[in-house]
Design an enzyme around this catalytic site. Structure first.
Site, PDB file in Angstrom:
ATOM      1  N   GLU A  89     -23.239 -58.088 -30.124  1.00  0.00           N
ATOM      2  CA  GLU A  89     -23.128 -57.917 -28.684  1.00  0.00           C
ATOM      3  C   GLU A  89     -23.633 -59.160 -27.966  1.00  0.00           C
ATOM      4  O   GLU A  89     -24.149 -60.095 -28.590  1.00  0.00           O
ATOM      5  CB  GLU A  89     -23.895 -56.659 -28.233  1.00  0.00           C
ATOM      6  CG  GLU A  89     -23.354 -55.386 -28.877  1.00  0.00           C
ATOM      7  CD  GLU A  89     -24.012 -54.115 -28.374  1.00  0.00           C
ATOM      8  OE1 GLU A  89     -24.803 -54.191 -27.414  1.00  0.00           O
ATOM      9  OE2 GLU A  89     -23.739 -53.046 -28.934  1.00  0.00           O
TER      10      GLU A  89
ATOM     11  N   HIS B   4     -24.612 -53.367 -16.073  1.00  0.00           N
ATOM     12  CA  HIS B   4     -23.706 -53.557 -17.204  1.00  0.00           C
ATOM     13  C   HIS B   4     -22.407 -54.146 -16.673  1.00  0.00           C
ATOM     14  O   HIS B   4     -21.862 -53.656 -15.677  1.00  0.00           O
ATOM     15  CB  HIS B   4     -23.437 -52.237 -17.924  1.00  0.00           C
ATOM     16  CG  HIS B   4     -22.879 -52.430 -19.294  1.00  0.00           C
ATOM     17  ND1 HIS B   4     -21.597 -52.884 -19.518  1.00  0.00           N
ATOM     18  CD2 HIS B   4     -23.430 -52.260 -20.521  1.00  0.00           C
ATOM     19  CE1 HIS B   4     -21.389 -52.976 -20.820  1.00  0.00           C
ATOM     20  NE2 HIS B   4     -22.488 -52.606 -21.449  1.00  0.00           N
TER      21      HIS B   4
ATOM     22  N   ARG C 156     -25.988 -60.269 -20.371  1.00  0.00           N
ATOM     23  CA  ARG C 156     -25.404 -59.401 -19.353  1.00  0.00           C
ATOM     24  C   ARG C 156     -25.608 -59.897 -17.924  1.00  0.00           C
ATOM     25  O   ARG C 156     -24.740 -59.690 -17.071  1.00  0.00           O
ATOM     26  CB  ARG C 156     -25.974 -57.990 -19.502  1.00  0.00           C
ATOM     27  CG  ARG C 156     -25.471 -57.305 -20.754  1.00  0.00           C
ATOM     28  CD  ARG C 156     -26.094 -55.941 -20.934  1.00  0.00           C
ATOM     29  NE  ARG C 156     -25.539 -55.289 -22.115  1.00  0.00           N
ATOM     30  CZ  ARG C 156     -25.917 -54.098 -22.550  1.00  0.00           C
ATOM     31  NH1 ARG C 156     -26.859 -53.431 -21.913  1.00  0.00           N
ATOM     32  NH2 ARG C 156     -25.368 -53.565 -23.629  1.00  0.00           N
TER      33      ARG C 156
ATOM     34  N   HIS D 133     -27.199 -50.154 -14.860  1.00  0.00           N
ATOM     35  CA  HIS D 133     -27.194 -49.672 -16.239  1.00  0.00           C
ATOM     36  C   HIS D 133     -28.584 -49.426 -16.820  1.00  0.00           C
ATOM     37  O   HIS D 133     -28.827 -48.385 -17.427  1.00  0.00           O
ATOM     38  CB  HIS D 133     -26.457 -50.695 -17.110  1.00  0.00           C
ATOM     39  CG  HIS D 133     -26.323 -50.308 -18.544  1.00  0.00           C
ATOM     40  ND1 HIS D 133     -25.660 -49.164 -18.941  1.00  0.00           N
ATOM     41  CD2 HIS D 133     -26.750 -50.911 -19.689  1.00  0.00           C
ATOM     42  CE1 HIS D 133     -25.690 -49.079 -20.268  1.00  0.00           C
ATOM     43  NE2 HIS D 133     -26.359 -50.111 -20.742  1.00  0.00           N
TER      44      HIS D 133
ATOM     45  N   ARG E 152     -32.773 -57.478 -20.386  1.00  0.00           N
ATOM     46  CA  ARG E 152     -32.779 -56.859 -21.715  1.00  0.00           C
ATOM     47  C   ARG E 152     -31.663 -57.415 -22.605  1.00  0.00           C
ATOM     48  O   ARG E 152     -30.513 -57.506 -22.183  1.00  0.00           O
ATOM     49  CB  ARG E 152     -32.589 -55.347 -21.578  1.00  0.00           C
ATOM     50  CG  ARG E 152     -32.469 -54.602 -22.901  1.00  0.00           C
ATOM     51  CD  ARG E 152     -32.236 -53.123 -22.658  1.00  0.00           C
ATOM     52  NE  ARG E 152     -30.935 -52.874 -22.081  1.00  0.00           N
ATOM     53  CZ  ARG E 152     -29.949 -52.198 -22.685  1.00  0.00           C
ATOM     54  NH1 ARG E 152     -30.111 -51.731 -23.910  1.00  0.00           N
ATOM     55  NH2 ARG E 152     -28.805 -51.987 -22.074  1.00  0.00           N
TER      56      ARG E 152
END
Length: 536
Positions: free
Chosen positions: A115, A238, A284, A345, A380
């Site tokens: 990811e 997100h 992100r 998110h 994060r």
């Protein structure tokens, strides 16, 4: 009055993991305001980031996490959680969780996903429903425990502390008031070891990938009880929430980009090349701001995630839940790009804790998304959250049962809930209007891109709303809707106050008035406490 050795508020991966271990030491109540499986954990598609491959290492995982966190991660915390992860993963497997595997050179090994922000494949998953499978395994195991009461349809109202009862010595948690949603009564539950595992606050924004339960309850309760709150300005958006008028809060997992999905604008251009060398697999915060910029520049409603170059067989097998959901809305991801927009998110801040989940209030622990250990910093790293949940839950249980934890006197009498001369809410439209106003102003003024003027407008409107909600709260009988509205207003104010105090741009906090990162003045956590509130 009910009494337990441990009270856990929340039933996601952190709360259930803690409850299973604490049940070996004493009686446990798990309080959850919906059904046990109604959690953010159950919605987690991607998986758990953990070093399990010879091609990976703890050092690489630590480096990726620190880089994503934009200078605000606590490196000691990152190292501890990353290195303790494999042991906690082994416990999940022992409970019966079966992560996806693949056959390589005649032997089976984990089928690891990749990811954004990860330089190696390290995300353990169960197709694209990892969280749901974890939730099911933990709930099944919980049902086998004789010392655990799962109190569904119960919502925590407020913590009971020594200070609230008028004691002048060290403040500590003594219990909690809990609304029984079926009977409509508020119960008093005694425990001097309370664990908040209530998840995040995504519903404070108009558009979110979170379930309806994510109303910031734990942070709001801890704030009212006097615990320190940290880094609430860092709300992760997100990048890829499904854009469809009938789709509510449906996430398109970052794992889709990990398997080669490309973000394209309305003209079909691979626009991420202009923003970051990692393109669609950048962290992100970078991807969400890029999408926001593309949408504003073009006037389009969304961008598109294109993975049509992969075979239909691969997509149906790797992403069955996403494939079927998109198909239900008339989108065949094997033949057409998926329309996506950013949405709120993950809460990277929360109740300030140490590595064991201990807060500034004796007897109160916070684990999972509601807590701020220092792992995530200003942004994060994808799929680190479930890892943090199980590691910190394990550490919290060990700390609370070590014998070194102070036990508070059981002789203190806890007052029953006093409803006073209140009436039932006669017009729910007032609650719904205030809820909608909070979510819209947070989206418009405190979103992906901010400015001081926008933040000050949000603060002024929230002050008025909080006054109205406080009056409403004390004059009407408590209900889930009213409690959630009260908590949302509190958390929204904490996010705005934190954002106003950070005069720079870092990670998930981007302020047009201060577009540069200022390490000299702001390379530190944003801490809020009630003492701070009284001083302003």
């Amino acid at each position: 009055m009910k009494e337990y050795d441990f009270v856990v508020i929340g039933s996601g991966i952190a709360g259930l993991s803690f409850a299973l271990k604490a049940a070996r030491q004493g009686s446990v109540a798990v309080i959850t305001k919906r059904k046990g499986a109604d959690t953010s954990t159950a919605w987690a598609q991607g998986g758990i980031a953990c070093v399990t491959s010879d091609e990976d290492s703890f050092e690489i995982h630590v480096r990726d996490t620190l880089e994503a966190g934009a200078g605000l991660c606590d490196e000691n915390v990152v190292r501890a959680i990353v290195t303790e992860g494999p042991a906690r993963i082994a416990e999940l497997v022992e409970l019966g969780l079966q992560f996806d595997e693949r056959e390589i050179s005649g032997h089976r090994e984990f089928d690891l996903g990749k990811e954004g922000g990860h330089s190696k494949r390290r995300v353990l998953h169960v197709q694209d429903v990892t969280g749901k499978e974890i939730e099911n395994v933990l709930l099944r195991e919980l049902s086998r425990q004789s010392h655990v009461d799962l109190l569904e349809n119960h919502m925590a109202v407020d913590l009971i502390t020594a200070a609230k009862l008028g004691f002048a010595a060290e403040d500590c948690c003594l219990g909690v008031y809990v609304l029984d949603e079926v009977r409509g009564d508020v119960e008093t539950i005694r425990s001097d070891r309370i664990v908040l595992a209530t998840g995040g606050c995504g519903k404070v924004y108009l558009y979110t990938t979170n379930p309806d339960i994510a109303t910031g309850d734990g942070v709001a309760m801890a704030w009212r009880a006097g615990a320190t709150i940290a880094n609430m300005e860092f709300v992760q958006f997100h990048p890829t929430c499904l854009f469809h008028p009938k789709a509510k809060s449906f996430l398109i997992s970052e794992a889709v980009r990990g398997e080669g999905g490309i973000l394209r604008n309305s003209r079909g251009e691979d626009f991420m090349k202009r923003y970051d060398s990692r393109q669609s697999l950048a962290p992100r915060d970078i991807v969400a701001r890029a999408i926001d910029a593309e949408i504003k520049r073009s006037g389009a409603h969304c961008v598109y995630l294109d993975i049509t170059h992969q075979s239909p067989e691969f997509l149906r097998e790797r992403f069955p839940h996403i494939f079927e959901t998109c198909l239900r809305f008339g989108i065949d991801m094997t033949k057409q790009p998926i329309p996506v927009v950013p949405a709120a998110h993950y809460q990277c801040g929360g109740i300030k804790t140490n590595l064991n989940g201990a807060t500034s209030l004796a007897g109160l622990y916070a684990i999972g998304e509601v807590g701020c250990t220092g792992l995530h910093g200003a942004n994060r790293l994808a799929s680190n959250s479930l890892l943090e949940g199980i590691v910190v839950a394990h550490r919290a249980c060990a700390a609370m049962t070590s014998g070194r934890e102070a036990s508070h006197p059981k002789s203190v009498s806890l007052p029953e809930w006093q409803a006073g001369d209140v009436q039932n809410v006669d017009e729910l439209v007032v609650i719904y209007h205030n809820w909608d106003e909070i979510r819209r102003l947070m989206w418009d003024y405190v979103g992906i891109v901010r400015s001081d003027k926008r933040l000050q407008r949000a603060a002024a409107r929230l002050r008025n709303l909080q006054r109205e909600i406080r009056e409403f709260y004390w004059n009407f009988r408590v209900s889930v809707d009213l409690l959630e509205l009260r908590n949302l207003a509190t958390v929204a104010a904490l996010i705005v106050d934190s954002a106003l105090s950070r005069k720079e741009s870092r990670g998930l906090h981007f302020n047009l008035d201060y577009p540069q990162t200022d390490d000299q003045n702001f390379k530190h956590e944003t801490l809020l406490s009630r003492a701070w509130e009284w001083n302003v």
